[in-house]
Design a protein around this motif. Structure first.
Motif, PDB file in Angstrom:
ATOM      1  N   THR A 120       0.839  -1.201   0.000  1.00  0.00           N
ATOM      2  CA  THR A 120       0.000   0.000   0.000  1.00  0.00           C
ATOM      3  C   THR A 120       0.875   1.253   0.000  1.00  0.00           C
ATOM      4  N   SER A 158      -7.998  -2.563   2.182  1.00  0.00           N
ATOM      5  CA  SER A 158      -9.143  -1.692   1.903  1.00  0.00           C
ATOM      6  C   SER A 158      -8.996  -1.061   0.526  1.00  0.00           C
ATOM      7  N   LEU A 161      -8.596   2.691   0.504  1.00  0.00           N
ATOM      8  CA  LEU A 161      -7.289   3.093   1.030  1.00  0.00           C
ATOM      9  C   LEU A 161      -6.193   2.959  -0.019  1.00  0.00           C
ATOM     10  N   ALA A 164      -6.738   5.508  -2.757  1.00  0.00           N
ATOM     11  CA  ALA A 164      -6.362   6.838  -2.266  1.00  0.00           C
ATOM     12  C   ALA A 164      -4.840   6.976  -2.212  1.00  0.00           C
ATOM     13  N   THR A 212       2.391  10.280   5.394  1.00  0.00           N
ATOM     14  CA  THR A 212       1.449   9.438   4.656  1.00  0.00           C
ATOM     15  C   THR A 212       1.938   7.990   4.609  1.00  0.00           C
ATOM     16  N   LEU A 216       0.100   4.622   5.984  1.00  0.00           N
ATOM     17  CA  LEU A 216      -0.206   3.512   5.077  1.00  0.00           C
ATOM     18  C   LEU A 216       0.462   2.215   5.521  1.00  0.00           C
ATOM     19  N   LEU A 219      -2.018   1.110   8.344  1.00  0.00           N
ATOM     20  CA  LEU A 219      -3.388   0.775   7.939  1.00  0.00           C
ATOM     21  C   LEU A 219      -3.466  -0.135   6.722  1.00  0.00           C
ATOM     22  N   GLY A 220      -2.386  -0.215   5.941  1.00  0.00           N
ATOM     23  CA  GLY A 220      -2.463  -0.914   4.660  1.00  0.00           C
ATOM     24  C   GLY A 220      -1.876  -2.305   4.646  1.00  0.00           C
ATOM     25  N   ASP A 413     -16.143   7.544  -1.244  1.00  0.00           N
ATOM     26  CA  ASP A 413     -15.478   6.485  -0.477  1.00  0.00           C
ATOM     27  C   ASP A 413     -13.974   6.744  -0.368  1.00  0.00           C
ATOM     28  N   ILE A 414     -13.420   7.373  -1.382  1.00  0.00           N
ATOM     29  CA  ILE A 414     -11.970   7.587  -1.442  1.00  0.00           C
ATOM     30  C   ILE A 414     -11.535   8.778  -0.605  1.00  0.00           C
ATOM     31  N   HIS A 417      -9.804   8.814   2.847  1.00  0.00           N
ATOM     32  CA  HIS A 417      -8.503   8.135   2.927  1.00  0.00           C
ATOM     33  C   HIS A 417      -7.390   8.907   2.215  1.00  0.00           C
ATOM     34  N   TRP A 419      -4.936  10.722   2.762  1.00  0.00           N
ATOM     35  CA  TRP A 419      -4.057  11.164   3.841  1.00  0.00           C
ATOM     36  C   TRP A 419      -3.005  12.151   3.348  1.00  0.00           C
TER      37      TRP A 419
END
Length: 457
Positions: A120, A158, A161, A164, A212, A216, A219-220, A413-414, A417, A419
């Motif tokens: 990610t 995600s 995510l 994004a 960022t 990521l 979260l990624g 939705d994007i 995320h 960031w």
């Protein structure tokens, strides 16, 4: 017969720009309500600007040929003509490099080098490099989103995510690239060198990118094994992007950089059999014409800005902003706010910079803001909002390509995320009050010596 410019501010003189924004924004809202895809791109921005140009000729009572002389003076300004030539050369390089396989090779190289558990963050870095090398966030999104969407679907990451992350990296590259139309517009309207703007801009964008990447990485994390989506790549096809980037950073004349890039990419394509003389010539032409929107916008905007200035529109706007500006710091906030609002209205960061550039230049002169900073602020804040408005081309394209790849997603939705744009806004504002990014600037060219501004060394 000579006519004297009205030496007073006039709100009426700003009506052409307001007409442009009203038409462009109004058409976008209308098509959005009708459920049309890419709603804000249905009514051509150049047509809206042409209508604004016609309205500018209604200002004042001078003969039409006198007004055309004012318009021509602005359209034929040295900065405008330089900008136009850079636009078409940048378009040609991008088209030739893509035609010989450079864009696909760059994506595949990046995918093959990133460990699966960091993919990610890796997608962000690949998009950032590609956006910086090619100068186009849209091209970066188009090339990488199908790969990113597939990876997200099969690995448990995600989808919003990872998409994004791709868009954020593309905006990083768009903001910093030496051949991006936003960088070209920002530096030429503010009167500073590409490499000098890059130095200031990079020190603001880098901490945002690092923050960022950290988010990521947390979260990624993939929830399943990631399939190998990289294809083969030839490093020679990546070489033109690297050469152009390095030459630009070394301060080589931008025209020479782009011409070298075109011939290098063309030579590699010819030697590898990916291009013929005819297809190379066609790629150059396609690159020229791919920049027609930015080309005509800059041309029209240069002329209309001169007319608005002549009739007192710029003076009126600066006088109004003066009430909110107390010094260099609030002047920089004013420049950032101005370009942000225009980008939200036009959904096009290049248009936002071109429209705001003349006012920003006059604010920077009045309040002694370093043009390297004003250029950076124009580019940074236009890219921030271009990356988060749900009706912008980057997010609309990303959502459409993801849906085509089997991942149903909307721009809304994007946005949560994105960031990178959030962190870039934070560090952009922080840099105004704590000018840590000015360390590479030896002197402010608006420091006055004997009544004349010091040249940018």
């Amino acid at each position: 017969m000579k006519y004297k410019s009205p030496n007073i501010g006039s709100f009426k003189a700003l009506l052409p720009f307001l007409i442009f924004i009203a038409i462009y924004l109004g058409a976008g809202i209308y098509f959005q309500m009708q459920g049309v895809d890419m709603a804000f791109y249905q009514f051509p921005s150049v047509t809206a600007m042409f209508i604004a140009v016609l309205s500018a000729f209604c200002l004042g009572s001078e003969p039409i040929m006198f007004k055309f002389g004012i318009f021509s003076k602005g359209a034929a300004n040295d900065n405008i003509m330089t900008m136009l030539m850079i636009y078409i050369l940048a378009g040609a390089f991008s088209a030739v490099a893509a035609a010989m396989g450079g864009r696909d090779a760059t994506v595949n190289l990046g995918i093959s080098m990133v460990p699966a558990q960091y993919l990610t963050a890796g997608i962000f870095l690949i998009s950032a490099f590609m956006g910086t090398a090619t100068g186009t966030s849209m091209g970066t999104v188009a090339a990488i989103i199908p790969i990113a969407a597939g990876i997200g679907e099969k690995s448990g990451i995600s989808a919003p995510l990872i998409i994004a992350a791709c868009v954020g990296g593309a905006m990083f590259g768009d903001n910093l690239s030496m051949i991006s139309d936003t960088t070209i517009a920002a530096t030429k309207t503010q009167g500073c060198a590409l490499k000098d703007k890059f130095k200031v801009n990079f020190l603001i964008a880098l901490p945002a990118a690092i923050a960022t990447i950290a988010v990521l990485l947390i979260l990624g994390t993939p929830g399943a094994a990631i399939p190998d989506t990289s294809g083969g790549f030839d490093f020679m096809k990546v070489l033109p992007y690297i050469v152009v980037l390095l030459l630009a950073l070394m301060g080589t004349n931008v025209f020479l950089v782009l011409v070298i890039g075109i011939f290098l990419a063309g030579g590699i394509g010819l030697s590898a059999g990916d291009l013929t003389i005819i297809s190379l010539a066609q790629a150059v032409w396609n690159g020229f014409t791919s920049m027609n929107e930015a080309f005509f916008l800059a041309l029209f905007c240069g002329g209309i800005s001169e007319m608005i200035s002549y009739y007192g529109g710029i003076t009126w706007l600066i006088n109004k902003l003066h009430g909110m500006i107390r010094g260099p710091k609030t002047a920089q906030l004013g420049i950032a706010s101005l370009v942000s609002l225009v980008d939200c209205a036009t959904a096009n960061n290049t248009v936002a910079i071109i429209v705001s550039g003349d006012v920003a230049k006059q604010i920077s002169e009045k309040y002694k803001v370093d043009p390297r900073r004003s250029a950076s602020l124009l580019d940074i804040f236009s890219c921030i909002f271009q990356g988060i408005i749900p009706y912008g081309a980057q997010l609309l394209t990303a959502a459409a390509l993801a849906t085509q790849s089997g991942v149903k997603i909307t721009t809304l939705d994007i946005v949560p995320h994105m960031w990178y744009c959030l962190f870039l806004a934070i560090f952009g504002i922080l840099s105004i009050f704590i000018p840590y990014a000015d360390g590479l600037c030896r002197r402010n060219p608006w420091d006055w010596e004997k009544g004349k501004p010091v040249e940018n060394k």
